[in-house]
Design an enzyme around this catalytic site. Structure first.
Site, PDB file in Angstrom:
ATOM      1  N   PRO A 173      48.730   7.134  42.956  1.00 11.86           N
ATOM      2  CA  PRO A 173      47.999   6.570  44.168  1.00 11.86           C
ATOM      3  C   PRO A 173      46.603   7.038  44.173  1.00 11.86           C
ATOM      4  O   PRO A 173      45.798   6.342  44.913  1.00 11.86           O
ATOM      5  CB  PRO A 173      49.101   7.224  45.138  1.00 11.86           C
ATOM      6  CG  PRO A 173      50.002   7.736  44.640  1.00 11.86           C
ATOM      7  CD  PRO A 173      49.826   7.966  43.045  1.00 11.86           C
ATOM      8  N   CYS A 174      46.221   8.265  43.844  1.00 14.73           N
ATOM      9  CA  CYS A 174      44.930   8.757  43.853  1.00 14.73           C
ATOM     10  C   CYS A 174      43.975   7.931  43.106  1.00 14.73           C
ATOM     11  O   CYS A 174      42.905   7.480  43.667  1.00 14.73           O
ATOM     12  CB  CYS A 174      44.753  10.096  43.676  1.00 14.73           C
ATOM     13  SG  CYS A 174      45.812  11.451  44.218  1.00 14.73           S
ATOM     14  N   GLN A 175      44.269   7.503  41.935  1.00 12.10           N
ATOM     15  CA  GLN A 175      43.807   6.762  41.045  1.00 12.10           C
ATOM     16  C   GLN A 175      43.358   5.539  41.761  1.00 12.10           C
ATOM     17  O   GLN A 175      42.515   4.775  41.528  1.00 12.10           O
ATOM     18  CB  GLN A 175      44.430   6.425  39.584  1.00 12.10           C
ATOM     19  CG  GLN A 175      44.508   7.608  38.758  1.00 12.10           C
ATOM     20  CD  GLN A 175      45.610   7.412  37.767  1.00 12.10           C
ATOM     21  OE1 GLN A 175      46.157   6.435  37.417  1.00 12.10           O
ATOM     22  NE2 GLN A 175      45.881   8.736  37.035  1.00 12.10           N
TER      23      GLN A 175
END
Lengths: 192, 248
Positions: free
Chosen positions: A82-84
């Site tokens: 999700p960070c990516q």
């Protein structure tokens, strides 16, 4: 139907409402109740805890130096999907609002990441905002980060206005929160 | 405080899970006793489902209408699962419109339906308190009392525990068939729950450290709770004056 029952009920109701009104009057409070003089805590309405971390170039970045500007503190790791996924939206929003004073501090949880993977991730996504390296979990501990990504929207007075745990954040959410932060700050002064 | 539970690679948001659990338990209890109020449990289940779906649609629609520019810049955000893009007032309005239109289409009697929904609301109130405890939201004022809890940089009133205990007491009072509130008059059951909840909120809000404060230092939530309490008591007075309803 007996006429006494409703009237007794009315008297009881009026008594309850009068006690309630009295309690409201007695329990009035000051405007700073939430933060009690701005206690630092990782929670909406509280002062953002201060930290100093080093960026990828080895220069120190202090949160306190950014007072007067809206700041998005984003905790992330290169392996976190999700960070990516939310990084491109963050980069887009940063480009659109940078001239209005927005700063994004992308705090990499380096204590659980690989610095080389971080460097190639930043290069691959052409991220232009500061990437800070939290090598010993100091900032993550202060902000009680339990899941990645976690984002803190901090206003120009250093007060946390919203916390988003998990992701990826939609671009519209980022834009709305940033505009809310910018709306709270005084117009930027031209530096001579 | 337990906002996140990590089970292996899974990260579980505890407050959301507690609310879902409350919805499931509350709906099961409400369905089991729906016939007491003359409502089919299937209709009750459908009503809640329709209200939830229309509430979610209303919540997102309200957000889009409030910030059209942000969604024009990124139209795909309209279908984003981010709960931060949901407007609580939009949810309430959407759920109300959806619920009312379903009720009207199925000719559900207004007060009896609200009575049948009361156990669900009472269970949800308990799990809401527990979810506040898990997330650290709805926190209390700083206190030196021995039962204060360390939270957000101070020893504070355990306002979430007060809230949960009050909700449990109200749930016991309105427990279908065995509670203190028993009346054949449609609406009395629901209105009693509303009055008790508003009264508890009015009292306990004084111990909260996150109240929205109006001019003069008045807490917004207390004023709202007082108005709801007054309306509930007034409607109860009118209900008491009505002739007793026939058992269905």
């Amino acid at each position: 139907m007996k006429p006494t029952k409703p009237s007794l009920w009315v008297v009881f109701s009026l008594f309850i409402l009068a006690v309630g009104a009295g309690w409201i009057l007695l329990s009035r409070t000051g405007p700073d109740t939430t933060t009690d003089g701005k206690i630092p805590a990782p929670r909406t309405g509280f002062l953002a805890p201060q930290f100093t971390l080093y960026n990828q170039q080895g220069q120190p970045v202090r949160l306190s130096d950014l007072r007067g500007r809206p700041v998005l503190i984003n905790f992330w790791a290169s392996w976190c999907t999700p960070c990516q996924a939310e990084m491109p939206a963050m980069q887009k929003v940063y480009q659109d609002y940078q001239d209005q004073g927005l700063e994004i501090l992308a705090v990499n949880t380096t204590y659980q990441d690989d610095p080389q993977a971080v460097a190639s991730f930043v290069q691959e996504h052409s991220l232009s905002f500061p990437i800070l390296l939290d090598t010993d979990a100091t900032a993550a501990g202060q902000y009680q980060v339990r899941a990645l990504p976690t984002s803190f929207f901090v206003d120009a007075d250093g007060i946390i206005r919203d916390v988003v745990v998990g992701g990826p954040m939609a671009e519209a959410l980022l834009r709305i929160r940033v505009e809310q932060l910018i709306g709270r700050q005084a117009p930027l002064q031209e530096t001579p | 405080m337990l906002p996140i539970l990590e089970i292996g690679p899974l990260v579980v948001p505890v407050p959301a899970i507690l609310l879902l659990l409350g919805l499931w338990l509350g709906l099961s209890l409400a369905e089991r006793h729906a016939m007491r109020f003359g409502i089919s449990n299937q209709y009750l289940y459908n009503l809640v489902f329709v209200a939830l779906i229309s509430g979610l649609v209303g919540a997102r629609l309200a957000y889009v209408l409030r910030y059209p520019q942000a969604f024009l810049s990124s139209p795909f955000s309209i279908i984003s699962p981010n709960p931060g893009l949901l407007d609580p007032w939009g949810f309430g309005l959407g759920a109300l419109i959806g619920g009312l239109s379903y009720g009207q289409r199925k000719h559900l009697p207004f007060w009896q339906t609200l009575d049948a929904l009361t156990p669900l609301l009472a269970v949800l109130a308990v799990t809401l308190g527990l979810s506040h405890l898990a997330s650290g939201a709805a926190f209390g004022l700083p206190t030196e009392l021995p039962w204060g809890i360390e939270l957000w940089g101070a020893s504070r009133h355990p306002s979430q525990i007060y809230e949960t205990l009050a909700a449990i007491a109200i749930l016991v009072a309105v427990w279908p068939g065995r509670g203190l509130i028993r009346s054949a008059q449609p609406g009395v059951y629901f209105l009693s729950f509303v009055a008790l909840s508003a009264g508890a909120h009015l009292f306990l809000e004084a111990f909260r450290g996150d109240s929205s404060v109006m001019a003069g230092g008045f807490r917004q939530a207390q004023i709202l709770a007082w108005v709801i309490l007054a309306l509930a008591l007034w409607t109860l007075a009118r209900k008491r004056a009505e002739p007793p309803a026939q058992t269905q």
